[in-house]
Design a protein around this motif. Structure first.
Motif, mmCIF file in Angstrom:
data_model
loop_
_atom_site.group_PDB
_atom_site.id
_atom_site.type_symbol
_atom_site.label_atom_id
_atom_site.label_comp_id
_atom_site.label_asym_id
_atom_site.label_seq_id
_atom_site.Cartn_x
_atom_site.Cartn_y
_atom_site.Cartn_z
ATOM 1 N N PRO A 186 -3.497 -9.089 1.116
ATOM 2 C CA PRO A 186 -3.932 -8.998 2.513
ATOM 3 C C PRO A 186 -5.396 -9.365 2.720
ATOM 4 C CG PRO A 186 -2.665 -7.050 1.902
ATOM 5 C CD PRO A 186 -2.919 -7.816 0.643
ATOM 6 N N SER A 187 -6.228 -9.123 1.747
ATOM 7 C CA SER A 187 -7.659 -9.377 1.914
ATOM 8 C C SER A 187 -7.997 -10.863 1.985
ATOM 9 C CB SER A 187 -8.451 -8.729 0.774
ATOM 10 O OG SER A 187 -8.090 -9.315 -0.457
ATOM 11 N N GLN A 229 5.358 -3.620 6.431
ATOM 12 C CA GLN A 229 4.991 -2.253 6.086
ATOM 13 C C GLN A 229 6.057 -1.312 6.597
ATOM 14 O OE1 GLN A 229 1.059 -1.068 7.343
ATOM 15 N NE2 GLN A 229 0.992 0.556 5.826
ATOM 16 N N LYS A 247 4.811 3.619 3.375
ATOM 17 C CA LYS A 247 4.557 2.677 2.280
ATOM 18 C C LYS A 247 3.361 1.790 2.591
ATOM 19 C CE LYS A 247 9.255 2.463 0.471
ATOM 20 N NZ LYS A 247 10.344 1.571 0.003
ATOM 21 N N GLU A 248 2.842 1.164 1.568
ATOM 22 C CA GLU A 248 1.742 0.233 1.762
ATOM 23 C C GLU A 248 2.263 -1.107 2.280
ATOM 24 O OE1 GLU A 248 -1.357 1.879 -1.649
ATOM 25 O OE2 GLU A 248 -0.608 -0.164 -1.735
ATOM 26 N N ARG A 249 1.354 -1.818 2.914
ATOM 27 C CA ARG A 249 1.715 -3.162 3.377
ATOM 28 C C ARG A 249 1.996 -4.038 2.160
ATOM 29 N NH1 ARG A 249 -1.699 -5.671 8.263
ATOM 30 N NH2 ARG A 249 -1.197 -3.536 8.921
ATOM 31 N N GLU A 250 3.100 -4.787 2.227
ATOM 32 C CA GLU A 250 3.476 -5.600 1.087
ATOM 33 C C GLU A 250 3.651 -7.057 1.482
ATOM 34 O OE1 GLU A 250 7.214 -4.581 -0.693
ATOM 35 O OE2 GLU A 250 8.357 -4.920 1.136
#
Length: 123
Positions: free
Chosen positions: A107-108, A41, A45-48
């Motif tokens: 991520p989920s 991350q 920005k979003e976690r990628e």
């Protein structure tokens, strides 16, 4: 209680290398049969997704790191590694390791997360 602890982050020059480690602890945790992932991350920005290693031994990488990063694992030590070569400024981010029985690209799909380690690539 399961804990993941990353190490190995720091400052690198463009074109340089770093090796991240992530060690799991906890009486009930076993790397065998577990999928592992690396995410990152950057500020704002979003976690990628970066890479995933499945228990069968196969790995998948994000296109942005393919051929530069290598995922390896030592199941006996409950530890995984991310070898990062040919680093670029855009690799600068906080890197997180994660583990889960049904690990995937999102991520989920992970049950456990590390606290993150900063990687900074300077030109």
């Amino acid at each position: 209680q399961v804990q993941l602890v990353e190490s190995g982050g720091g400052l690198a020059q463009v074109g340089g290398s770093l090796r991240l480690s992530c060690a799991a602890s906890g009486r009930t945790f076993s790397s065998y049969g577990m999928g592992w992932g690396w995410f990152r991350q950057a500020p704002g920005k979003e976690r990628e997704f970066v890479a995933v290693s499945w228990s069968a031994g196969t790995s998948t990488y994000a296109d942005s790191v393919k051929a530069r990063f290598t995922f390896s694992r030592d199941n006996a030590k409950n530890t995984v590694y991310l070898q990062m070569n040919s680093l670029k400024p855009e690799d600068t981010a906080v890197y997180y390791c994660a583990a889960g029985r049904y690990a995937g690209l999102g991520p989920s799909t992970y049950d456990y997360w590390g606290q993150g380690t900063q990687v900074t690539v300077s030109s």
